[in-house]
Design an enzyme around this catalytic site. Structure first.
Site, PDB file in Angstrom:
ATOM      1  N   CYS A 114      43.083 -26.171 -28.307  1.00 19.76           N
ATOM      2  CA  CYS A 114      42.173 -25.463 -27.264  1.00 19.76           C
ATOM      3  C   CYS A 114      42.629 -25.689 -26.314  1.00 19.76           C
ATOM      4  O   CYS A 114      42.670 -24.550 -25.039  1.00 19.76           O
ATOM      5  CB  CYS A 114      40.760 -25.514 -27.560  1.00 19.76           C
ATOM      6  SG  CYS A 114      40.204 -25.235 -29.241  1.00 19.76           S
ATOM      7  N   HIS A 260      36.728 -22.338 -21.820  1.00 21.91           N
ATOM      8  CA  HIS A 260      37.000 -22.245 -23.278  1.00 21.91           C
ATOM      9  C   HIS A 260      35.791 -21.630 -24.324  1.00 21.91           C
ATOM     10  O   HIS A 260      34.785 -22.227 -24.238  1.00 21.91           O
ATOM     11  CB  HIS A 260      37.627 -23.379 -23.862  1.00 21.91           C
ATOM     12  CG  HIS A 260      38.235 -23.310 -25.456  1.00 21.91           C
ATOM     13  ND1 HIS A 260      38.699 -22.116 -26.137  1.00 21.91           N
ATOM     14  CD2 HIS A 260      37.508 -24.268 -26.551  1.00 21.91           C
ATOM     15  CE1 HIS A 260      38.766 -22.335 -27.240  1.00 21.91           C
ATOM     16  NE2 HIS A 260      38.060 -23.578 -27.817  1.00 21.91           N
ATOM     17  N   ASN A 290      35.929 -18.195 -31.570  1.00 17.47           N
ATOM     18  CA  ASN A 290      36.870 -18.867 -30.887  1.00 17.47           C
ATOM     19  C   ASN A 290      38.348 -18.762 -31.235  1.00 17.47           C
ATOM     20  O   ASN A 290      38.920 -19.092 -32.284  1.00 17.47           O
ATOM     21  CB  ASN A 290      36.683 -20.415 -31.480  1.00 17.47           C
ATOM     22  CG  ASN A 290      37.210 -21.622 -30.697  1.00 17.47           C
ATOM     23  OD1 ASN A 290      38.277 -21.270 -30.222  1.00 17.47           O
ATOM     24  ND2 ASN A 290      36.959 -22.769 -31.035  1.00 17.47           N
TER      25      ASN A 290
HETATM   26  O1  UT7 Z   1      37.341 -25.499 -29.908  1.00 19.68           O
HETATM   27  C1  UT7 Z   1      36.725 -26.600 -30.294  1.00 19.68           C
HETATM   28  C2  UT7 Z   1      36.411 -26.356 -31.831  1.00 19.68           C
HETATM   29  N1  UT7 Z   1      35.227 -26.546 -32.418  1.00 19.68           N
HETATM   30  C3  UT7 Z   1      34.012 -26.510 -31.826  1.00 19.68           C
HETATM   31  O2  UT7 Z   1      33.772 -26.108 -30.695  1.00 19.68           O
HETATM   32  C4  UT7 Z   1      32.883 -26.946 -32.666  1.00 19.68           C
HETATM   33  C5  UT7 Z   1      31.796 -27.789 -31.840  1.00 19.68           C
HETATM   34  N2  UT7 Z   1      30.457 -27.883 -32.677  1.00 19.68           N
HETATM   35  C6  UT7 Z   1      29.757 -26.843 -33.082  1.00 19.68           C
HETATM   36  O3  UT7 Z   1      29.911 -25.836 -32.625  1.00 19.68           O
HETATM   37  C7  UT7 Z   1      28.610 -27.080 -33.775  1.00 19.68           C
HETATM   38  O4  UT7 Z   1      28.571 -28.285 -34.169  1.00 19.68           O
HETATM   39  C8  UT7 Z   1      28.603 -26.059 -35.210  1.00 19.68           C
HETATM   40  C9  UT7 Z   1      28.408 -24.857 -34.957  1.00 19.68           C
HETATM   41  C10 UT7 Z   1      29.976 -26.250 -36.052  1.00 19.68           C
HETATM   42  C11 UT7 Z   1      27.328 -26.741 -36.151  1.00 19.68           C
HETATM   43  O5  UT7 Z   1      26.121 -26.603 -35.352  1.00 19.68           O
HETATM   44  P1  UT7 Z   1      25.142 -27.774 -35.390  1.00 19.68           P
HETATM   45  O6  UT7 Z   1      23.987 -27.144 -34.702  1.00 19.68           O
HETATM   46  O7  UT7 Z   1      25.852 -29.102 -34.905  1.00 19.68           O
HETATM   47  O8  UT7 Z   1      24.771 -27.784 -37.009  1.00 19.68           O
HETATM   48  P2  UT7 Z   1      24.706 -28.898 -37.946  1.00 19.68           P
HETATM   49  O9  UT7 Z   1      26.456 -29.485 -38.072  1.00 19.68           O
HETATM   50  O10 UT7 Z   1      24.156 -30.206 -37.398  1.00 19.68           O
HETATM   51  O11 UT7 Z   1      24.291 -28.186 -39.185  1.00 19.68           O
HETATM   52  C12 UT7 Z   1      22.988 -27.925 -39.538  1.00 19.68           C
HETATM   53  C13 UT7 Z   1      23.094 -27.357 -40.742  1.00 19.68           C
HETATM   54  C14 UT7 Z   1      23.655 -28.177 -42.040  1.00 19.68           C
HETATM   55  O12 UT7 Z   1      22.649 -28.190 -43.203  1.00 19.68           O
HETATM   56  P3  UT7 Z   1      21.870 -29.389 -43.225  1.00 19.68           P
HETATM   57  O13 UT7 Z   1      22.632 -30.477 -43.753  1.00 19.68           O
HETATM   58  O14 UT7 Z   1      20.995 -29.310 -42.153  1.00 19.68           O
HETATM   59  O15 UT7 Z   1      21.194 -28.919 -44.593  1.00 19.68           O
HETATM   60  C15 UT7 Z   1      25.043 -27.623 -42.228  1.00 19.68           C
HETATM   61  O16 UT7 Z   1      25.460 -27.865 -43.620  1.00 19.68           O
HETATM   62  O17 UT7 Z   1      23.657 -26.047 -40.871  1.00 19.68           O
HETATM   63  C16 UT7 Z   1      24.596 -26.176 -42.028  1.00 19.68           C
HETATM   64  N3  UT7 Z   1      25.721 -25.187 -41.670  1.00 19.68           N
HETATM   65  C17 UT7 Z   1      25.562 -24.116 -41.865  1.00 19.68           C
HETATM   66  N4  UT7 Z   1      24.650 -23.302 -42.445  1.00 19.68           N
HETATM   67  C18 UT7 Z   1      25.037 -21.817 -42.597  1.00 19.68           C
HETATM   68  C19 UT7 Z   1      26.977 -25.620 -41.326  1.00 19.68           C
HETATM   69  N5  UT7 Z   1      27.674 -24.344 -41.116  1.00 19.68           N
HETATM   70  C20 UT7 Z   1      26.843 -23.617 -41.450  1.00 19.68           C
HETATM   71  C21 UT7 Z   1      27.118 -21.948 -41.605  1.00 19.68           C
HETATM   72  N6  UT7 Z   1      26.350 -21.457 -42.009  1.00 19.68           N
HETATM   73  N7  UT7 Z   1      28.304 -21.572 -41.171  1.00 19.68           N
END
Ligand code: UT7
Length: 333
Positions: A114, A260, A290
């Site tokens: 990135c 980014h 992204n």
């Molecule tokens: O260029 C750099 C590239 N990467 C990034 O920028 C990623 C940075 N991180 C993020 O953007 C966030 O961490 C995410 C968007 C990936 C995740 O958001 P979050 O608010 O941190 O969610 P989480 O990981 O705490 O997950 C919450 C829940 C989980 O379920 P449980 O364990 O609470 O039952 C996940 O399994 O959301 C679930 N989950 C989803 N649900 C629906 C994870 N991905 C998804 C999805 N759809 N696509």
């Protein structure tokens, strides 16, 4: 005083196929609501099978060269930034060189994910300042959709990424008008390699391409989303502050910030920490997701073409991604 590097042309290209959150709902356990709330993404572009990141890059490059009024014969160096090259090797720089009919100029591939665009911009900046090259083509192109895990297990990553390319032409400016790259600041912390990576294929393994790993889905990228989120929202503002301090400027001097496009919530936190008004912060993640190294040059081209960026404006760029690597650049437009 050495001549600053001026961006004299911009271009971008995204593949025509739009994939909405509703389309993803049909193939994995996710929802439009979750994706919008957690990331701000509404839709992204996916390339067709058979297309490579070099193809997207070629189109973006053509547009940037046309915008700069640059003849292929004048381009004296190519820098390509991608984490998704068409092949394991060589990189896509040589494909751009051949595809655009450039002379036998050097073609460098930068692999900083990135942060690839800003790292590549830093390289171009040095070559221009030293007078080594006079017209550099920098292309950031990514095609990730063909290697995302679209099963429920990979949904955290699969919903975030899209395909696209952005390109710029960089030339020495007139020292009298103050335009150009003021500085670039590059950072890394390799302790976090495993927090955002594609572990395989890996030459550490013998054989590299192992059927068992393949069957286990171990050729997909993986991340610790929470740690990436936390570090991205701290490191990007830090990098911008470092750049401002190095140039004796303040955030009030910045007309436009292009972070980014990783996650809209990350961009909001970056803006909040920098105390920059949201209207100065560029956002197109809703339409493209992204696009990794391509996200900054795509956004840059959009604001150049829609007239939002004006001559003399100070633009701040910042990125964070796999490595971890992060970076900032200040450009007087
Ligand atoms: O260029 C750099 C590239 N990467 C990034 O920028 C990623 C940075 N991180 C993020 O953007 C966030 O961490 C995410 C968007 C990936 C995740 O958001 P979050 O608010 O941190 O969610 P989480 O990981 O705490 O997950 C919450 C829940 C989980 O379920 P449980 O364990 O609470 O039952 C996940 O399994 O959301 C679930 N989950 C989803 N649900 C629906 C994870 N991905 C998804 C999805 N759809 N696509």
């Amino acid at each position: 005083m050495s001549k600053r590097a001026v961006i004299t042309g911009t271009g971008h290209y995204v593949p025509p196929k739009v994939v909405t959150n509703f389309d993803l709902e049909k193939i994995m356990n996710t929802s439009d609501e979750w994706i919008r709330q957690r990331s701000g993404i509404v839709e992204r572009r996916y390339a067709e099978t058979g297309v490579g990141s070099s193809d997207l890059g070629l189109e973006a490059a053509r547009r940037a060269m046309e915008n700069a009024g640059a003849d292929p014969r004048e381009i004296d160096f190519v820098i390509a930034a991608t984490l998704s090259p068409d092949h394991y090797f060589p990189g896509i720089g040589v494909m751009l060189q051949a595809g655009l009919g450039l002379g036998t100029v050097g073609a460098l591939d930068v692999r900083n994910q990135c942060s690839g665009f800003i790292y590549a911009l830093a390289v171009a900046d040095q070559f221009i300042r030293t007078g080594t090259y006079k017209k550099i083509l920098l292309v950031a192109a990514e095609l990730q959709s063909h290697n995302l895990d679209h099963s429920d297990e990979g949904r955290d990553m699969a919903v975030l990424f899209g395909d696209g390319a952005g390109a710029v032409v960089i030339e020495p400016g007139d020292p009298a008008d103050g335009r150009g790259v003021l500085s670039t600041h590059l950072f890394s912390d390799g302790r976090f390699v495993r927090d955002l990576w594609m572990e395989n294929p890996s030459p550490r393994r013998n054989p590299v391409f192992d059927r068992e790993l393949f069957d286990q889905g171990k050729f997909f990228p993986k991340m610790d989303g929470k740690n990436v989120f936390k570090n991205a929202s701290e490191r990007m503002p830090e990098a911008v502050q470092t750049a401002l301090a190095a140039n004796g400027l303040t955030i009030d001097d910045v007309a436009v910030l292009i972070p980014h496009q990783a996650n809209d919530r990350i961009s909001q936190m970056v803006a909040h920490k920098l105390r920059i008004p949201p209207e100065k912060v560029v956002r197109n993640i809703d339409r493209f997701g992204n696009t990794t190294a391509a996200s900054i040059p795509i956004a840059l081209d959009e604001i150049v073409r829609d007239g939002r960026l004006r001559r003399g404006d100070l633009v701040a760029l910042t990125s964070f991604g796999s490595g971890f690597t992060w970076a900032s650049a200040l450009v007087r437009w």
